[in-house]
Motif scaffolding. Structure first.
Motif, PDB file in Angstrom:
ATOM      1  N   PHE A 415      -1.009   1.248 -11.673  1.00  0.00           N
ATOM      2  CA  PHE A 415       0.447   1.195 -11.832  1.00  0.00           C
ATOM      3  C   PHE A 415       0.992  -0.137 -11.333  1.00  0.00           C
ATOM      4  O   PHE A 415       0.628  -0.604 -10.252  1.00  0.00           O
ATOM      5  N   ARG A 416       1.913  -0.726 -12.114  1.00  0.00           N
ATOM      6  CA  ARG A 416       2.484  -2.034 -11.788  1.00  0.00           C
ATOM      7  C   ARG A 416       3.994  -1.907 -11.593  1.00  0.00           C
ATOM      8  O   ARG A 416       4.697  -1.363 -12.439  1.00  0.00           O
ATOM      9  N   ASN A 417       4.457  -2.435 -10.481  1.00  0.00           N
ATOM     10  CA  ASN A 417       5.888  -2.542 -10.219  1.00  0.00           C
ATOM     11  C   ASN A 417       6.221  -4.027 -10.130  1.00  0.00           C
ATOM     12  O   ASN A 417       5.336  -4.858  -9.921  1.00  0.00           O
ATOM     13  N   TRP A 418       7.482  -4.365 -10.277  1.00  0.00           N
ATOM     14  CA  TRP A 418       7.869  -5.771 -10.230  1.00  0.00           C
ATOM     15  C   TRP A 418       9.313  -5.883  -9.761  1.00  0.00           C
ATOM     16  O   TRP A 418      10.105  -4.968  -9.900  1.00  0.00           O
ATOM     17  N   ASP A 419       9.623  -7.022  -9.168  1.00  0.00           N
ATOM     18  CA  ASP A 419      11.008  -7.268  -8.756  1.00  0.00           C
ATOM     19  C   ASP A 419      11.182  -8.745  -8.470  1.00  0.00           C
ATOM     20  O   ASP A 419      10.203  -9.512  -8.395  1.00  0.00           O
ATOM     21  N   TYR A 420      12.451  -9.127  -8.281  1.00  0.00           N
ATOM     22  CA  TYR A 420      12.753 -10.504  -7.907  1.00  0.00           C
ATOM     23  C   TYR A 420      12.214 -10.784  -6.502  1.00  0.00           C
ATOM     24  O   TYR A 420      12.215  -9.894  -5.639  1.00  0.00           O
ATOM     25  N   PRO A 421      11.796 -12.024  -6.227  1.00  0.00           N
ATOM     26  CA  PRO A 421      11.231 -12.327  -4.901  1.00  0.00           C
ATOM     27  C   PRO A 421      12.230 -12.254  -3.761  1.00  0.00           C
ATOM     28  O   PRO A 421      11.825 -12.303  -2.597  1.00  0.00           O
ATOM     29  N   ILE A 422      13.523 -12.097  -4.068  1.00  0.00           N
ATOM     30  CA  ILE A 422      14.535 -11.981  -3.004  1.00  0.00           C
ATOM     31  C   ILE A 422      14.796 -10.535  -2.603  1.00  0.00           C
ATOM     32  O   ILE A 422      15.501 -10.289  -1.618  1.00  0.00           O
ATOM     33  N   ARG A 423      14.251  -9.564  -3.321  1.00  0.00           N
ATOM     34  CA  ARG A 423      14.617  -8.165  -3.098  1.00  0.00           C
ATOM     35  C   ARG A 423      14.069  -7.644  -1.771  1.00  0.00           C
ATOM     36  O   ARG A 423      12.878  -7.771  -1.484  1.00  0.00           O
ATOM     37  N   ARG A 424      14.967  -7.019  -0.969  1.00  0.00           N
ATOM     38  CA  ARG A 424      14.562  -6.472   0.332  1.00  0.00           C
ATOM     39  C   ARG A 424      14.967  -5.018   0.509  1.00  0.00           C
ATOM     40  O   ARG A 424      14.466  -4.353   1.422  1.00  0.00           O
ATOM     41  N   GLN A 425      15.888  -4.514  -0.335  1.00  0.00           N
ATOM     42  CA  GLN A 425      16.304  -3.125  -0.155  1.00  0.00           C
ATOM     43  C   GLN A 425      15.235  -2.148  -0.602  1.00  0.00           C
ATOM     44  O   GLN A 425      15.249  -0.983  -0.228  1.00  0.00           O
ATOM     45  N   ILE A 426      14.276  -2.614  -1.396  1.00  0.00           N
ATOM     46  CA  ILE A 426      13.185  -1.754  -1.866  1.00  0.00           C
ATOM     47  C   ILE A 426      12.225  -1.468  -0.710  1.00  0.00           C
ATOM     48  O   ILE A 426      12.227  -2.161   0.305  1.00  0.00           O
ATOM     49  N   PHE A 427      11.382  -0.454  -0.876  1.00  0.00           N
ATOM     50  CA  PHE A 427      10.473  -0.040   0.201  1.00  0.00           C
ATOM     51  C   PHE A 427       9.204  -0.892   0.139  1.00  0.00           C
ATOM     52  O   PHE A 427       8.105  -0.414  -0.168  1.00  0.00           O
ATOM     53  N   SER A 428       9.372  -2.171   0.455  1.00  0.00           N
ATOM     54  CA  SER A 428       8.309  -3.156   0.246  1.00  0.00           C
ATOM     55  C   SER A 428       7.735  -3.667   1.554  1.00  0.00           C
ATOM     56  O   SER A 428       8.452  -3.938   2.519  1.00  0.00           O
ATOM     57  N   GLY A 429       6.412  -3.805   1.559  1.00  0.00           N
ATOM     58  CA  GLY A 429       5.675  -4.445   2.632  1.00  0.00           C
ATOM     59  C   GLY A 429       4.609  -5.322   2.000  1.00  0.00           C
ATOM     60  O   GLY A 429       4.762  -5.791   0.882  1.00  0.00           O
ATOM     61  N   PHE A 430       3.478  -5.504   2.686  1.00  0.00           N
ATOM     62  CA  PHE A 430       2.429  -6.351   2.122  1.00  0.00           C
ATOM     63  C   PHE A 430       1.199  -6.291   3.009  1.00  0.00           C
ATOM     64  O   PHE A 430       1.238  -5.801   4.141  1.00  0.00           O
ATOM     65  N   ARG A 431       0.097  -6.767   2.477  1.00  0.00           N
ATOM     66  CA  ARG A 431      -1.082  -7.094   3.275  1.00  0.00           C
ATOM     67  C   ARG A 431      -1.545  -8.485   2.843  1.00  0.00           C
ATOM     68  O   ARG A 431      -1.137  -8.971   1.784  1.00  0.00           O
ATOM     69  N   THR A 432      -2.383  -9.124   3.647  1.00  0.00           N
ATOM     70  CA  THR A 432      -2.783 -10.497   3.340  1.00  0.00           C
ATOM     71  C   THR A 432      -4.255 -10.547   2.960  1.00  0.00           C
ATOM     72  O   THR A 432      -5.005  -9.591   3.113  1.00  0.00           O
ATOM     73  N   ALA A 433      -4.636 -11.710   2.440  1.00  0.00           N
ATOM     74  CA  ALA A 433      -6.012 -11.923   1.984  1.00  0.00           C
ATOM     75  C   ALA A 433      -6.417 -13.358   2.298  1.00  0.00           C
ATOM     76  O   ALA A 433      -5.600 -14.172   2.708  1.00  0.00           O
ATOM     77  N   ARG A 434      -7.692 -13.632   2.084  1.00  0.00           N
ATOM     78  CA  ARG A 434      -8.187 -15.016   2.136  1.00  0.00           C
ATOM     79  C   ARG A 434      -9.425 -15.102   1.264  1.00  0.00           C
ATOM     80  O   ARG A 434     -10.158 -14.112   1.082  1.00  0.00           O
ATOM     81  N   SER A 435      -9.653 -16.243   0.696  1.00  0.00           N
ATOM     82  CA  SER A 435     -10.854 -16.448  -0.116  1.00  0.00           C
ATOM     83  C   SER A 435     -12.080 -16.388   0.776  1.00  0.00           C
ATOM     84  O   SER A 435     -12.029 -16.730   1.975  1.00  0.00           O
ATOM     85  N   ALA A 436     -13.205 -15.995   0.205  1.00  0.00           N
ATOM     86  CA  ALA A 436     -14.405 -15.754   1.019  1.00  0.00           C
ATOM     87  C   ALA A 436     -14.888 -17.017   1.720  1.00  0.00           C
ATOM     88  O   ALA A 436     -15.457 -16.953   2.806  1.00  0.00           O
ATOM     89  N   GLY A 437     -14.644 -18.189   1.135  1.00  0.00           N
ATOM     90  CA  GLY A 437     -15.096 -19.430   1.756  1.00  0.00           C
ATOM     91  C   GLY A 437     -14.177 -19.947   2.838  1.00  0.00           C
ATOM     92  O   GLY A 437     -14.550 -20.872   3.574  1.00  0.00           O
ATOM     93  N   ASP A 438     -12.976 -19.369   2.955  1.00  0.00           N
ATOM     94  CA  ASP A 438     -12.036 -19.856   3.957  1.00  0.00           C
ATOM     95  C   ASP A 438     -12.384 -19.331   5.337  1.00  0.00           C
ATOM     96  O   ASP A 438     -12.846 -18.194   5.495  1.00  0.00           O
ATOM     97  N   VAL A 439     -12.152 -20.152   6.339  1.00  0.00           N
ATOM     98  CA  VAL A 439     -12.431 -19.729   7.723  1.00  0.00           C
ATOM     99  C   VAL A 439     -11.205 -19.034   8.293  1.00  0.00           C
ATOM    100  O   VAL A 439     -10.086 -19.473   8.096  1.00  0.00           O
TER     101      VAL A 439
END
Length: 439
Positions: A415-439
Motif C-alpha cells: 500500500f502506498r500513501n503520499w503527501d506534500y513534504p510540509i504535511r504534519r497533521q497526518i499521523f506520520s513518523g519515520f525510520r532511517t537507513a544507510r547504505s551497506a558500505g557507509d560507516v
C-alpha cells in the motif's frame, strides 16, 4: 478443486465485514461530538466532519449503486458539492452541505441499498466486480476518510471526545538498533492482491543494493536529542526548501508539542500529556524526518528499500503480503484500526516483525520515505485517474506502512500513501537507513 460458490460466499462475507467495520467507525467519529462540531471547520487543512460523512455516502452511491448496479442517481444535485476535486477543503464550509441529520440519513439509505446489492452481485464479469473489487475499494475509501476525520478530531479544540485503551507496554528491546537487508532482486508491488489499488500495480522486479534499516521507528526520545542539539537551528541538516519552510513558519518541534520547563508536553485528542519517550515520534513532516536523518548520519529509506524490508523473505526468496507472512493482520501483529489512539512503544509486536527482525513496519505511524510518488512500470489508472495519476510527480513524497489510525483493509505491504513534504497533521513518523558500505 475450489468451490466457486464457496469463493463467492467468502468474498461476500469479507465485503460485508469490511463495509460494516468502516461504517461503525464512521458512526463513532461523527456521533461523539455535537452537531456544531460536525459543521465547523476545525482547520483550513480539513473538511467539516459532516462533509466527509456525506461524501462517503455519495462515493458509495456513485460507484456501487450507479456504476455497478446501473441504478438512477438518488441525489444527483449533490454530486458537485461532494466532489473532492471540484472544491478544495478550505472552501467546503461555504457550500450548501447536507445538515448532519440529513447526511446521516442519506449515508444510511445508500448503505441499505448497497447491502441488498451485495447479496445478489456476482463477483466476476468486469474489473469492478471481479473478486468484489468495487466493494473493497469503497470500504478502503471510507476507512481513509475515517482516518481523515480522526485527524480532524486531533486538530479540534475542546475537551476529549474519543476514548480508547492504551497499547500494552513493550518489553525492553535488547536486539540490534538496525538490521542489514541483503542486496539483490525482489518483487515490488502486486498483480495478485484482489483489492490492491492502481498505484500498487503491477508487480515488477527491482534490484536493491544491500542497506541497513532501523529496527523500529525513530522514537520521541531520539527526536528530542535532535531538538536539544539545535537541530532546528542548524541549516546543515535541512534541504533549502525545508530550511525555508521551518524558518517561515517558526517550527521548532513536532506539531502539537510545547516545552514546559525542562520537559516536552503534547496535545493528543484533547488531552495534554508529557511526551512519552519510547513511542515513535508523530506529526513530523518530510523535511523534519529528512533533517533528523542527516543529523544522525543516515538517510530516509527509499520506497523500494522500505518495501523490501517489509516484504522480502530471504529464506523463500519471495515477497510476502506483510512482514510476518501472508496472513491478514491480527491484533498481535500490528497497531491498526483505531484500536488505540496512539502509537505503541517502539519494539512492540514481536509477532509482527519481518524475517530479518524489523518491527512495526505496519501500523503505529506512517513512515516517510525518500521517494517521490511515481507510477510503477506498466501502470494503468483504474477505475479513475483522480485516485493516483493526477498526484504523480516530485511534489508528493511517499509514506508507507500505515498508522494506528489505518484499518487493515487499507494497509498492506504494497500500500502506498503520499503527501506534500510540509504535511504534519497526518499521523506520520519515520525510520532511517544507510547504505551497506557507509560507516
Amino acid at each position: 478443486m475450489t468451490d466457486p460458490a464457496h469463493d463467492a460466499e467468502t468474498l461476500r462475507e469479507r465485503a460485508l465485514t469490511t463495509l460494516t467495520t468502516a461504517r461503525a467507525r464512521t458512526t463513532l467519529l461523527t456521533s461523539c461530538v455535537e452537531d456544531p462540531d460536525l459543521t465547523a471547520q476545525h482547520s483550513p487543512l480539513m473538511s467539516p466532519l459532516v462533509w466527509d460523512l456525506a461524501h462517503i455516502g455519495n462515493q458509495e452511491e456513485q460507484w456501487l449503486l450507479r456504476t455497478v448496479a446501473g441504478r438512477e442517481a438518488m441525489r444527483p444535485e449533490i454530486d458537485g458539492i461532494y466532489d473532492a476535486f471540484e472544491h478544495p477543503r478550505a472552501e467546503r464550509p461555504s457550500l450548501p452541505l447536507l445538515p448532519p441529520t440529513e447526511a446521516r440519513h442519506y449515508a444510511a439509505e445508500v448503505r441499505g441499498r448497497v447491502l441488498d446489492l451485495l447479496e445478489s452481485t456476482a463477483f466476476h464479469g468486469t474489473r469492478l466486480t471481479e473478486a468484489g473489487f468495487a466493494f473493497g475499494m469503497i470500504a478502503q475509501h471510507e476507512q481513509q476518510h475515517d482516518e481523515t476525520m480522526l485527524i480532524t478530531h486531533q486538530l479540534r479544540k475542546g475537551p476529549q471526545a474519543l476514548h480508547a485503551p492504551d497499547p500494552e507496554p513493550a518489553p525492553l528491546l535488547t536486539g540490534p538498533s538496525e538490521v542489514l537487508v541483503p542486496g539483490g532482486l525482489f518483487t515490488m508491488g502486486t498483480s495478485t492482491e484482489p483489492w490492491a489499488l492502481d498505484n500498487e500495480r503491477p508487480a515488477h522486479v527491482r534490484e536493491v543494493p544491500a542497506f541497513h534499516i532501523d529496527t523500529t521507528p525513530v522514537t520521541n526520545a531520539a527526536y528530542q536529542a535532535f531538538i536539544e542539539d539545535g537541530g532546528y537551528d542548524d541549516d546543515r541538516w535541512w534541504t533549502a526548501g525545508g530550511w525555508a519552510h521551518i524558518r517561515q513558519h517558526s517550527i521548532h518541534a513536532p506539531l502539537f508539542w510545547r516545552r514546559d520547563g525542562k520537559q516536552w508536553l503534547r496535545r493528543r485528542f484533547g488531552v495534554t500529556e508529557v511526551v512519552p519517550p519510547d513511542e515513535p515520534v508523530l506529526h513530523v513532516c518530510w523535511y523534519e524526518a529528512d533533517a533528523y536523518a542527516r543529523w544522525a548520519g543516515r538517510r530516509l529509506p527509499t520506497e523500494a528499500e522500505w518495501e523490501k524490508a517489509a516484504r522480502h523473505d530471504p529464506a523463500g526468496d519471495r515477497s510476502m503480503r506483510y512482514p510476518w507472512g501472508d496472513a491478514d493482520p491480527a491484533p498481535e501483529h500490528a497497531n491498526l484500526g483505531q484500536r488505540h489512539l496512539r502509537p505503541a512503544p517502539a519494539g512492540s509486536y514481536p509477532e509482527g516483525e519481518s524475517p530479518l527482525g524489523v518491527r512495526q513496519l505496519i501500523g503505529d505511524v506512517w513512515e516517510w520515505t525518500a521517494s517521490d510518488f511515481l507510477p510503477y512500470p506498466g501502470f494503468q489508472a483504474f477505475p479513475y485517474k483522480e485516485y493516483s495519476e493526477v498526484f504523480f510527480g516530485p511534489e508528493h513524497k511517499v509514506l508507507r506502512g500505515g498508522s494506528f489510525a489505518v484499518d487493515a483493509v487499507a494497509c498492506r505491504g504494497t500500500f502506498r500513501n503520499w503527501d506534500y513534504p510540509i504535511r504534519r497533521q497526518i499521523f506520520s513518523g519515520f525510520r532511517t537507513a544507510r547504505s551497506a558500505g557507509d560507516v
